[in-house]
Write a protein that holds these residues in place. Structure first.
Motif, short mmCIF file in Angstrom:
data_model
loop_
_atom_site.label_atom_id
_atom_site.label_comp_id
_atom_site.label_asym_id
_atom_site.label_seq_id
_atom_site.Cartn_x
_atom_site.Cartn_y
_atom_site.Cartn_z
N THR A 56 -6.91 18.47 -3.91
CA THR A 56 -7.02 17.55 -2.80
C THR A 56 -7.03 16.13 -3.36
OG1 THR A 56 -8.24 19.14 -1.47
CG2 THR A 56 -8.48 16.84 -0.86
N TYR A 57 -6.39 15.22 -2.63
CA TYR A 57 -6.25 13.83 -3.06
C TYR A 57 -6.79 12.91 -1.98
CZ TYR A 57 -3.31 15.92 -6.57
OH TYR A 57 -2.87 16.69 -7.60
N LYS A 76 -6.64 6.40 5.90
CA LYS A 76 -7.47 6.84 4.77
C LYS A 76 -7.84 8.29 5.00
CE LYS A 76 -9.71 2.38 4.18
NZ LYS A 76 -10.98 1.66 4.11
N GLY A 77 -8.00 9.02 3.91
CA GLY A 77 -8.48 10.39 4.06
C GLY A 77 -8.21 11.24 2.85
N HIS A 78 -8.67 12.48 2.93
CA HIS A 78 -8.45 13.48 1.90
C HIS A 78 -7.33 14.40 2.36
CE1 HIS A 78 -12.51 12.12 0.84
NE2 HIS A 78 -12.14 12.43 -0.40
N PHE A 79 -6.38 14.68 1.47
CA PHE A 79 -5.20 15.45 1.83
C PHE A 79 -4.99 16.58 0.82
CE2 PHE A 79 -4.87 11.17 3.37
CZ PHE A 79 -4.51 11.36 4.70
N PRO A 80 -4.91 17.83 1.31
CA PRO A 80 -4.73 18.97 0.41
C PRO A 80 -3.27 19.12 -0.02
CG PRO A 80 -4.85 19.73 2.67
CD PRO A 80 -5.07 18.24 2.70
N PHE A 94 1.51 16.49 -1.24
CA PHE A 94 0.72 16.41 0.00
C PHE A 94 1.36 15.41 0.94
CE2 PHE A 94 -1.09 13.61 -3.17
CZ PHE A 94 -1.35 12.43 -2.50
N LYS A 95 1.16 15.67 2.23
CA LYS A 95 1.70 14.82 3.28
C LYS A 95 0.60 13.95 3.87
CE LYS A 95 4.97 18.32 4.84
NZ LYS A 95 5.30 19.22 5.96
N GLY A 111 6.34 -3.29 3.13
CA GLY A 111 5.63 -2.88 1.93
C GLY A 111 4.77 -1.66 2.22
N ILE A 112 4.86 -0.67 1.35
CA ILE A 112 4.03 0.53 1.45
C ILE A 112 3.14 0.55 0.21
CG2 ILE A 112 3.98 3.04 1.62
CD1 ILE A 112 6.88 2.88 2.68
N GLU A 113 1.83 0.60 0.43
CA GLU A 113 0.88 0.56 -0.68
C GLU A 113 -0.18 1.63 -0.48
OE1 GLU A 113 -0.39 -3.27 -2.42
OE2 GLU A 113 -2.39 -2.61 -1.86
N ALA A 114 -0.43 2.40 -1.54
CA ALA A 114 -1.43 3.46 -1.47
C ALA A 114 -2.29 3.42 -2.73
CB ALA A 114 -0.75 4.81 -1.34
N ARG A 115 -3.59 3.54 -2.51
CA ARG A 115 -4.52 3.75 -3.62
C ARG A 115 -4.88 5.23 -3.57
NH1 ARG A 115 -4.95 -1.38 -2.70
NH2 ARG A 115 -5.63 -2.85 -4.25
N ILE A 116 -4.65 5.93 -4.67
CA ILE A 116 -4.78 7.38 -4.68
C ILE A 116 -5.74 7.78 -5.78
CG2 ILE A 116 -3.54 9.57 -4.91
CD1 ILE A 116 -0.98 7.94 -4.15
N SER A 117 -6.64 8.71 -5.45
CA SER A 117 -7.55 9.29 -6.43
C SER A 117 -7.43 10.80 -6.35
CB SER A 117 -9.00 8.89 -6.14
OG SER A 117 -9.15 7.49 -6.20
N GLY A 118 -7.46 11.44 -7.51
CA GLY A 118 -7.39 12.90 -7.54
C GLY A 118 -6.91 13.39 -8.89
#
Length: 168
Positions: A56-57, A76-80, A94-95, A111-118
């Motif tokens: 999950t990310y 924002k959220g958690h995505f499997p 993940f979508k 502009g598309i910007e994402a901060r991702i943790s996982g």
């Protein structure tokens, strides 16, 4: 939500921006960003990211108009992760689906910007600056103006853009 609320699944098109993928890419709260424009007005319903099996990310995503700097969407959220299919083959990813689609206007840069943790994931490679989709929409990808982006036109994240055509 796990399903799109606008249109049917048959209406959803995909733009895959990579020709290959590689393993062992680390998400450490990194910033992934890219700029995009389209040659036909579309509704963007979501994005796909690379991931790894059974993980999950966490994603903090923004889409902005680059000329106005105004936010069109924040999510924002958690995505499997799940097994996804793309022109480069199957991959675990993940979508991030939007509650309401975002209209992308013709020849406007976003502009598309994402901060991702996982956990570690795959990443795309052999990306190109322009992709013509089977339904006739050309996506043009440009380097981000954000400092520290670990995604570029040729490698990184945003494996697919999920969209539908806006019919006049």
């Amino acid at each position: 939500p796990e399903t799109l609320r606008t249109g049917s699944d048959d209406d959803i098109q995909r733009c895959c921006r990579f020709g290959s993928m590689s393993l062992s890419y680390g998400y450490f709260g990194s910033v992934e960003s890219i700029r995009v424009s389209v040659d036909r007005e579309i509704t963007l319903h979501g994005l796909c990211f690379f991931g790894s099996e059974n993980n999950t990310y966490y994603v903090d995503l923004d889409i902005k108009g680059t000329s106005t700097k105004s936010k069109l969407l924040s999510k924002k959220g958690h995505f499997p992760s799940e097994l996804l299919q793309c022109k480069i083959g199957s991959y675990f990813g993940f979508k991030v689906l939007f509650d309401a689609g975002v209209v992308l206007k013709t020849n406007v840069t976003y502009g598309i910007e994402a901060r991702i943790s996982g956990p570690n994931s795959s990443r795309g490679g052999d990306g190109v600056g322009s992709v013509l989709t089977p339904c006739g929409v050309t996506f043009t990808f440009m380097e981000s103006e954000s400092l520290g982006s670990t995604t570029s036109v040729t490698y990184g994240q945003f494996s697919e853009l999920l969209f539908s055509l806006i019919i006049d």
